[in-house]
Motif scaffolding. Structure first.
Motif, short mmCIF file in Angstrom:
data_model
loop_
_atom_site.label_atom_id
_atom_site.label_comp_id
_atom_site.label_asym_id
_atom_site.label_seq_id
_atom_site.Cartn_x
_atom_site.Cartn_y
_atom_site.Cartn_z
N SER A 227 0.84 -1.22 0.00
CA SER A 227 0.00 0.00 0.00
C SER A 227 0.86 1.26 0.00
CB SER A 227 -0.90 0.01 1.24
OG SER A 227 -0.10 0.03 2.43
N ARG A 228 2.11 1.15 0.47
CA ARG A 228 2.97 2.34 0.62
C ARG A 228 3.32 2.96 -0.74
NH1 ARG A 228 7.91 2.68 4.94
NH2 ARG A 228 6.49 1.33 6.11
N ARG A 237 -2.73 8.54 0.90
CA ARG A 237 -1.82 7.40 0.79
C ARG A 237 -2.30 6.22 1.60
NH1 ARG A 237 3.18 8.38 3.06
NH2 ARG A 237 3.98 6.61 1.84
N HIS A 238 -1.88 5.03 1.18
CA HIS A 238 -2.25 3.74 1.77
C HIS A 238 -3.75 3.50 1.57
CE1 HIS A 238 1.59 2.76 3.79
NE2 HIS A 238 1.68 4.03 4.11
N LEU A 245 -8.31 0.39 1.20
CA LEU A 245 -6.87 0.10 1.14
C LEU A 245 -6.44 -0.05 -0.32
CD1 LEU A 245 -4.30 -0.58 2.85
CD2 LEU A 245 -4.92 -2.98 2.51
N GLU A 250 -1.44 -3.85 3.59
CA GLU A 250 -1.16 -2.62 4.31
C GLU A 250 0.26 -2.70 4.86
OE1 GLU A 250 -1.21 -1.56 7.85
OE2 GLU A 250 -0.83 0.35 6.87
N GLY A 252 2.01 -0.15 6.74
CA GLY A 252 2.31 1.03 7.54
C GLY A 252 3.01 0.72 8.85
N TRP A 271 -1.72 -7.52 5.84
CA TRP A 271 -0.79 -6.48 6.28
C TRP A 271 0.54 -7.11 6.64
CZ3 TRP A 271 1.00 -6.46 11.47
CH2 TRP A 271 0.32 -7.33 12.35
#
Ligand SMILES: C[C@@H]1N[C@@H](C(=O)NCc2ccccc2)[C@H](O)[C@@H]1O
Length: 451
Positions: A227-228, A237-238, A245, A250, A252, A271
């Motif tokens: 996602s970054r 963002r993300h 998403l 994800e 983060g 994630w």
């Protein structure tokens, strides 16, 4: 919903084979390797405590000086097969390597720049050797790519003039071409880990981030993107302007983990958390006394914590400029590897169990099974492990994973509440108890007493 062209392309978890494999991997080795590993956090005899891969900035090194480190890059101890064997023993199922970090130095002979291994005394393609060696050990390889590039003359932190726009367009074309080169020349790479996308210049180019994701998935069907990378039409963002998403998982969680009680929302999407062994060092730093260094058991708990919440755990290693690993990292790989050798089945292909967090440790659940794992870090002086089950989940039997024959006493003390009796002992590593369960109405003595 806000209409978006460059927002999330789908919602919910991907369930294709490639993503199922990514998810089942659970434990990965992050490797940060570049020119920063040569000075290792020390410049002109002065030690800088900040992250070693930021030394250029911390020590205010002029670009020409920093870039000339390329002529010193000659890792005579580098042995990709040895690295892959160590990773195999540690129990990782994937490895993510920095193809290019913020400094812009490329570990592969890219045809779009001279600032690569091809221009160093070492000359050879490091990515090719690593991909082949790790894949040969059955370990997937993913590529980290920093969009932020301190070396490239057309990089801009922000777009403040028409000249900035023209230059940054050239930079985005350069990065796009490098990414296409990576996806084309290393077809077994399973995922792209983007970093360095927090600046306004990238946030103003959500379309480019969408096009990169699209191109990579055309060149390498099934490939996975974090996602970054992504910014949407409005620079969000993300997650896009509708809270969806972007990318496939994800990314983060950097040096931090979601809380097992308050952050259970993360279990609804894929994630990954990435983690340093010292407080904040990704590249090799000569002096690890400058901060806390996490012990093997601290890191093992983070791995289990992450698995228990349906995430992947990416543990970072920073090889030296010579291409070997420091003793602390080798020791951690050994200790974690020993545990994974015995209990890896409670990690690999396991997921969130959908149960309330208990003080003694973490649950993991083997995919498509009625096998529940209890990984116990805090051994109860009462000899009783409390288990609260969701409605309809009935515990049948429990035993230590490495003593399947000796059933532990399982007592149902109230609706969906159990106590599992265990010996009161001091253990020096987390213990794993396997519990078989079935879906049905509770029928313990408590129920009988009630009727
Ligand atoms: C995965 C890590 N991300 C890079 C990083 O720069 N992270 C933190 C950070 C973000 C923004 C400004 C300074 C520092 C670190 O160097 C590692 O590559």
């Amino acid at each position: 919903a806000i209409p978006l062209q460059y927002g999330a392309q789908y919602s919910g978890k991907r369930t294709d084979d490639a993503m199922n494999k990514w998810r089942s991997n659970r434990f990965g080795q992050f490797i940060h390797w570049g020119l920063y590993a040569i000075p290792g956090g020390v410049w002109n005899g002065k030690t800088y405590n900040y992250a070693a891969e930021f030394l250029k900035a911390s020590a205010n090194v002029p670009s020409a000086t920093w870039d000339s480190l390329m002529y010193q890059f000659n890792p005579v101890k580098f042995d990709a097969k040895q690295w892959a064997k160590m990773a195999k023993k540690m129990g990782v199922k994937y490895m993510t390597i920095t193809t290019k970090h913020h400094e812009g130095f490329c570990l592969w002979p890219s045809k779009y720049t001279d600032f690569s291994v091809a221009g160093s005394p070492y000359k050879k393609d490091i990515l090719k050797q690593l991909v082949e060696a790790y894949n040969a050990e059955g370990i997937d390889v993913n590529f980290y790519y920093s969009v932020l590039d301190w070396h490239h003359p057309d990089w801009r932190n922000d777009i403040k003039s028409p000249q900035d726009s023209v230059a940054f367009k050239r930079y985005l074309d350069f990065a796009y071409n490098q990414l296409k080169e990576l996806a084309t020349n290393y077809p077994t790479v399973k995922a792209f880990w983007f970093d360095g996308t927090w600046d306004n210049s990238v946030k103003k180019n959500g379309k480019w981030t969408y096009e990169v994701e699209k191109m990579l998935k055309e060149v390498s069907p099934g490939v996975i993107v974090n996602s970054r990378l992504r910014a949407d039409d409005y620079g969000k963002r993300h997650k896009d302007s509708n809270g969806q998403l972007m990318g496939d998982y994800e990314s983060g969680y950097e040096r931090r983990l979601p809380d097992p009680v308050t952050d259970t929302a993360v279990t609804r999407w894929d994630w990954e958390a990435c983690m340093t062994i010292p407080e904040n060092q990704w590249g090799y730093h000569k002096d690890w006394t400058v901060s806390h260094v996490k012990s093997p058991l601290e890191l093992l708990e983070m791995l289990v914590h992450t698995t228990s919440m349906g995430g992947n755990f990416l543990l970072n290693f920073g090889p030296t400029g010579n291409g070997d690993f420091r003793k602390e990292e080798l020791d951690i790989a050994t200790v974690i590897g020993n545990w994974m050798g015995k209990y890896g089945d409670a990690i690999w292909n396991c997921d969130y169990a959908g149960m309330k967090k208990e003080d003694w440790g973490y649950y993991t659940k083997k995919k498509n099974s009625n096998q529940l794992n209890m990984v116990v870090f805090n051994w109860p002086s009462s000899g009783l492990l409390k288990v609260r089950t969701p409605r309809g989940m009935v515990l049948d039997k429990a035993s230590f994973v490495d003593a399947k024959g000796n059933a532990l006493k399982v007592e149902e003390i109230a609706d969906n509440q159990y106590l599992i009796q265990v010996p009161v002992k001091l253990y020096t590593s987390p213990q794993v108890i396997q519990v078989d369960f079935h879906q049905g109405a509770t029928n313990g003595k408590y129920q009988k007493a009630k009727t």
